[in-house]
Structure formats: C-alpha cells, structure tokens
Design an enzyme around this catalytic site. Sequence first.
Site, mmCIF file in Angstrom:
data_model
loop_
_atom_site.group_PDB
_atom_site.id
_atom_site.type_symbol
_atom_site.label_atom_id
_atom_site.label_comp_id
_atom_site.label_asym_id
_atom_site.label_seq_id
_atom_site.Cartn_x
_atom_site.Cartn_y
_atom_site.Cartn_z
ATOM 1 N N ASP A 1 -2.008 -7.617 -5.756
ATOM 2 C CA ASP A 1 -2.498 -6.495 -4.965
ATOM 3 C C ASP A 1 -2.933 -5.352 -5.866
ATOM 4 O O ASP A 1 -2.390 -5.173 -6.959
ATOM 5 C CB ASP A 1 -1.351 -6.011 -4.067
ATOM 6 C CG ASP A 1 -1.851 -5.411 -2.778
ATOM 7 O OD1 ASP A 1 -3.067 -5.296 -2.610
ATOM 8 O OD2 ASP A 1 -1.001 -5.059 -1.938
ATOM 9 N N GLN B 1 1.542 -10.903 -3.591
ATOM 10 C CA GLN B 1 0.107 -10.625 -3.615
ATOM 11 C C GLN B 1 -0.290 -10.128 -4.997
ATOM 12 O O GLN B 1 0.465 -9.387 -5.623
ATOM 13 C CB GLN B 1 -0.241 -9.521 -2.618
ATOM 14 C CG GLN B 1 -0.028 -9.897 -1.174
ATOM 15 C CD GLN B 1 -0.357 -8.721 -0.268
ATOM 16 O OE1 GLN B 1 0.193 -7.641 -0.426
ATOM 17 N NE2 GLN B 1 -1.257 -8.928 0.664
ATOM 18 N N HIS C 1 -4.662 -1.133 -5.430
ATOM 19 C CA HIS C 1 -5.257 -0.068 -4.630
ATOM 20 C C HIS C 1 -6.017 0.845 -5.562
ATOM 21 O O HIS C 1 -5.485 1.277 -6.581
ATOM 22 C CB HIS C 1 -4.182 0.666 -3.840
ATOM 23 C CG HIS C 1 -3.534 -0.230 -2.832
ATOM 24 N ND1 HIS C 1 -2.404 -0.956 -3.110
ATOM 25 C CD2 HIS C 1 -3.916 -0.577 -1.579
ATOM 26 C CE1 HIS C 1 -2.113 -1.698 -2.054
ATOM 27 N NE2 HIS C 1 -3.004 -1.494 -1.111
ATOM 28 N N HIS D 1 -8.293 -1.265 -0.797
ATOM 29 C CA HIS D 1 -7.275 -2.306 -1.024
ATOM 30 C C HIS D 1 -8.032 -3.508 -1.541
ATOM 31 O O HIS D 1 -9.072 -3.843 -0.988
ATOM 32 C CB HIS D 1 -6.613 -2.792 0.262
ATOM 33 C CG HIS D 1 -6.088 -1.750 1.178
ATOM 34 N ND1 HIS D 1 -4.745 -1.570 1.374
ATOM 35 C CD2 HIS D 1 -6.705 -0.870 1.985
ATOM 36 C CE1 HIS D 1 -4.571 -0.614 2.273
ATOM 37 N NE2 HIS D 1 -5.733 -0.177 2.658
ATOM 38 N N CYS E 1 0.802 -1.238 0.000
ATOM 39 C CA CYS E 1 0.000 0.000 0.000
ATOM 40 C C CYS E 1 0.832 1.284 0.000
ATOM 41 O O CYS E 1 0.590 2.158 -0.843
ATOM 42 C CB CYS E 1 -0.991 0.027 1.145
ATOM 43 S SG CYS E 1 -1.314 -1.533 1.945
ATOM 44 N N ARG F 1 6.703 -11.082 5.558
ATOM 45 C CA ARG F 1 6.101 -10.936 6.884
ATOM 46 C C ARG F 1 6.703 -11.959 7.816
ATOM 47 O O ARG F 1 6.998 -13.084 7.421
ATOM 48 C CB ARG F 1 4.582 -11.135 6.801
ATOM 49 C CG ARG F 1 3.936 -10.045 5.971
ATOM 50 C CD ARG F 1 2.439 -10.147 5.975
ATOM 51 N NE ARG F 1 1.885 -9.187 5.011
ATOM 52 C CZ ARG F 1 0.615 -9.153 4.632
ATOM 53 N NH1 ARG F 1 -0.235 -10.026 5.146
ATOM 54 N NH2 ARG F 1 0.203 -8.260 3.759
ATOM 55 N N LYS G 1 -15.009 -4.367 5.092
ATOM 56 C CA LYS G 1 -14.476 -5.164 3.985
ATOM 57 C C LYS G 1 -15.417 -6.288 3.587
ATOM 58 O O LYS G 1 -16.275 -6.698 4.357
ATOM 59 C CB LYS G 1 -13.121 -5.755 4.368
ATOM 60 C CG LYS G 1 -13.202 -6.676 5.565
ATOM 61 C CD LYS G 1 -11.906 -7.421 5.803
ATOM 62 C CE LYS G 1 -12.014 -8.268 7.058
ATOM 63 N NZ LYS G 1 -10.949 -9.216 7.237
HETATM 64 ZN ZN LIG Z 1 -3.125 -2.416 0.683
#
Ligand SMILES: [Zn+2]
Length: 645
Positions: free
Chosen positions: A385, A383, A387, A517, A336, A365, A471
Amino acid sequence: MASIHITFPDGAAREFASGTTALEVAQSIGPRLAAEAIAAKQGDRLVDLSTKLESDGPIQFITSSSPEALEIFRHSTAHLLAAAVTELYPDAHPGVGPATDSGFYYDFYREKPFTEEDLGKIEAKMREIAQANVVNERVHFPKAEGLKVFEQMGEFLKCELIQEKGDDVFSAYRTGKFLDFCRGPHVPSTGRIKAFKLLSVAGAHWKGDEHSHPMQRIYGTSFFSQRDLDAFIHQMEEAKKRDHRRLGKDLDLFSIQDDAGPGLIFWHQKGGIIRREIEDWLRDELTARGYDLVFTPHAMRLHLWEISGHANFYRDDMFGAMKVENEEYQLKPMNCPGHILIYKSRARSYRELPMRLAELGTVYRYERSGVMHGLLRVRGFTQDDAHIFCMREQLEAEVQACVEFAHLVLKTFGFEKYQVELSARDPQKPEHYAGTVEEWEVAEGALMNTLKRMEIPFKYMPGEAVFYGPKIDIKLVDAIGRPWQLTTVQFDFNLPQRFGLEYAGADGQLHTPVMVHRALLGSIERFFGVLIEHYVGAFPVWLAPVQVAVLPISDKHAAYAREVLGALTGAKVRAQLDDRNEKLNARIRDAQLQKVPFMLVVGDREAQNRTVSVRRRESGDTGSRPVEEFVTWVQELIDTRATSW
Ligand SMILES: [Zn+2]
Ligand SMILES: [Zn+2]
C-alpha cells in the site's frame, strides 16, 4: 383488428395485427432470424418470443450475439436442470437458480446429498428433456391462487419467495411438469439447449444465511455452441491443474489452519522465501522511486475509524471491535488512516510534497465463511500500500509514475498482457460524490491525460467510480488468459477533508493536499496465488525456493557434490544437496516434482573434469558444464530476474 406499428433496429418499420407474437414478427423477417432468436426486447424490456405484441414501439431480437443472450440461455438451462432434478428426485425442493458469469447453478433442499453419480443421471435426464423439445410456457397467477398451487406441490421455498417478491399477479414458467416462480424470459423450448454440462455440487444455504436451510448447489454451464463449451471445459481443466491450493500443499508453500481460523494464511518456509524475494524487490524499487517506508499499528482506537468514516460505511467488512481498558479498538481494514496520522503529525509545507508513504501493511477484513478461497479471498492480508499526498499540479506526474511502476511489476513477474479501466463519476449525479465538480474534472483529467500520453489503451467506465474519487484499475492477464484485478490508483477527495489535512503553500496560505491511494500487487497473498497459478508452481529462478539440486550418483561422489554445493551457496544460490540413499532417478523425480529449476548430477566423470551435468526442469539433460560457468550463469539469471532462459 387493430394494427400496431413496430420499428426495427435498422430503422425500418412495419404494421402488424395487434396480438401478433414476437416470434411471428421474427418469422415475417426470415426463417433464419426466427430460428436464431431466443427472446426479444420490447423497448428496454426483455420478453419471451411467445409474447403477444399489443402496442406500437421498437423491437429487437436477442440472438446468440446479443449481450443479454448468454444470461437468458443459461438461466433457461438452470430451469432445465431443475426440471430434471424434480422429476428424478421428488424429495428435492428447488430454491433459486440464477445464471452466473461462467454458467449457472440451482440450489435444492434435499436431505440426501447428491453424488457424482447423481450428476451423471441428472445430466442424462436433462438431455432427454432437451431432445423432447418441451415448451417453456409462461403462465400467470393471482398471488393467492398461485401460492396455493406451489403449496400443493410442497414447494415451501418457492412459497417463501412468492410471499416476498411476487406481484399481485405473478408470472411462472412451466417446463413439462416443472413449474417455477420466475420473471423470465426464457428460450422458447428446451430443444434450443444443446451444449451444456453439469460441473459440481457444493453446499450452500438458503438465502446465503448460514442459520437457514442447508442447500445443495448444483453448478453447470451452457454455451450456444459445442465448440465454446469444449473450450470452456479445456480452460477449466487447465485452471484445475494450476489450482494454487493444491500446488501450495504439494510444494509446501503455505497453509490455512483450522485451529487458527479460516482465511488466515500461514506462509511456510518455501512460501516465505518467495515472499521475501517479492518484498525485497518491492522495497528496493519503492526506495529508488522516492517512497518512504513506514510502519503503522495493526489495532487502533475505534474512534479513528469514526473520523475516517469506516466505522460507518465499511462496518460490515470489518472485524468486530475489541475492548482494552474500557475503550474500543479496531483491527485495521485499511492502512490509509495510519498514513494520514503520520502526515498530520506536524505542520507540512509544499516543499515536502509529494510525500509518498509506503507500507507492506497487513489488514483484516471480514469475509463470510462461505466465500473464502485459498489465497485469493482471505480475512487477513498484506497490501503493498502507499498513499501519495501532493499538490494538484503534481498529480499527472504522480499518476504516470504509478502506471510506470505497475508496468515494471508486470514485466518483472513475467506477465505480458494487461487490461486498463478508468472509472469515472456519473456526471448526471454530482450529489453522489465527495469533492467538487471542478476537483473531479481535474482528477479525471489527470488520469485520462496520463493514459493517453502514455498511449495505453483503456476502457472508460462512467458511473463506476466510488464516491470518494476516480481510479485506474489494471488487470493482469495470466498464462491461460484469465484477468486478475491487482493494481489500483485511486483519488480521494474525502479523507483529506475528514481529517482536515493541510500544507502551507508557496503563497503562505494553507491548502488541502490531494491524496492518492495506490497498490500495485494489491494483496501479497492474492498476488502469490496468481503467481502460483500463472507458473503452475514452476517459478522463475530468482523466485524458486530451491534454485539448484545437487545429486551425487552414489556415495562415492558425495565429497565432490559438497564442493559443488559450496560453490553455489557461496555465490548465494539457493542450492540443496540430495544425497539420500535413493536411486538417482527417484531423486531426479522428486526434484522435478518440487519444480526445482536445475538439477546437477555429479559422478566420476564430473568429479574428474570439475564439471556438473545439468538437467533443466523444462527440458531435461542439457549436457555438462564447468562448475564456475554454471554458477556464473545461474547468478546472472537471478540478478536479472529472468523469467525465461
Ligand atoms: Zn488507502
Ligand atoms: Zn427462472
């Protein structure tokens, strides 16, 4: 004697003599309830059936159909396990023994390891104690006195727990000779537990602390009926057959290397092919859906993570910072902030919104060494991912597009069932959340309206949202009915504020954009693990690392086999020639073990007629076809990403 006024869930009420036990109350209702009840609920408090009732109030009986029942039942089975272990092995010291989602475990400190054979003996002893129908008796000790009792028994781990958690007068449970520091409640006697099984033994540590005593964790499970237990065991065997760690090795897809460290995945050649197919599909779809693909660094200044807040509230989940030229850098645990910096790199106008930034972003992580599991729980993963920065009035359309995209993912990869959850704030605790009440209403409304408009059934979960926004989670359900959390579409009221994000509106004023996200596959590694288990390694043709194996019957047919191979590879089919000097059956078996979708056997007849004899992975020999026809068919299966044929 004083009487008490007891009310029942159906609204009825009756008087009982004070001191009547919960069991006696159940008996007064009927012998069947008394036989089925395993515990009771006095108001909100779960109690044993042997509890003497001394005050007015509501009572409810816990039977196998109550939501709390299985946990009580399984925790009681854990006590039964510990009673058996301490009787058979006096040198074993019990630690803790909770119920879990799928059963229970009990940790023991013992120098000698428990073997498979021991598990058999322990289970037999458990059956013996169950048949003897030993009472689970609740006893109370003043703290000092109770500590002495456990000390004399040599139960040093229990003493430690009592010191830490014991009330001035604490409760314990006695099952025959076994005594356990425990709040309860428990089933009244061991005879209630009939359908149980010990499953495995594994290493653990006292209190999960790897510097503390090594423990041996014995896992088991129990159910109210033998039928449920049998179904569970069957499901477990199915899952074992599908274990992606074993299949990953057998099919040479990926590995985890000790020299490199735990939780870090090496994608081998064949796994790499599958990953590339997944990613290529994803990138094409992202582009078609108006996303822009970006790339951001793996390590960035720790300072950035201080602005985002991760260095504070997410610290325990991050790798430690590293020093470069007297400055601290952080491996990214999330993508992010990187995307936010791209957004922030210049002034933005409403005309640029929605801005959808996507990245196959690798993050790191920190997971404790004991909790990692193949591809499913790792320390480094990528990911899919994205945004989305947008205006409020664009929210619903964006959410709908995300949910539609998620649907397409499920369909493309061959999953038919899914579950949807909507996590909202706890309306009683507005102070626990970033963003205003009004913003939350808009965001939750956008999520809920979208799901309703799309006629998607969902579970509404108030109080389950994280502090920064509501979410939607989508769990896919695999071939044997296991749900897997992969997709998430999440609002964020926090980061746009922290980073001071803005755009110039049509009104010429500066506004804060809404940030979403979203990840569809979640982690590519985890998704790959789920795919392997879902398909038991037998991937659809478009994903299969080797799509066709060409097998000449003998040397004589090698030239024609190479011609067939050329036709396939020329059409971009991943084909392999197996002309090893092995019997045909052995080569067919190898291709079958590698789960190659099609095997083409070629001999004299095929060479003469320009055909191939087609064997299918699922159904064996299906007769011969002209080469061109087969190539066209396979190409079509690949192009349409067919999941069955
Ligand atoms: Zn994010
Ligand atoms: Zn207990």
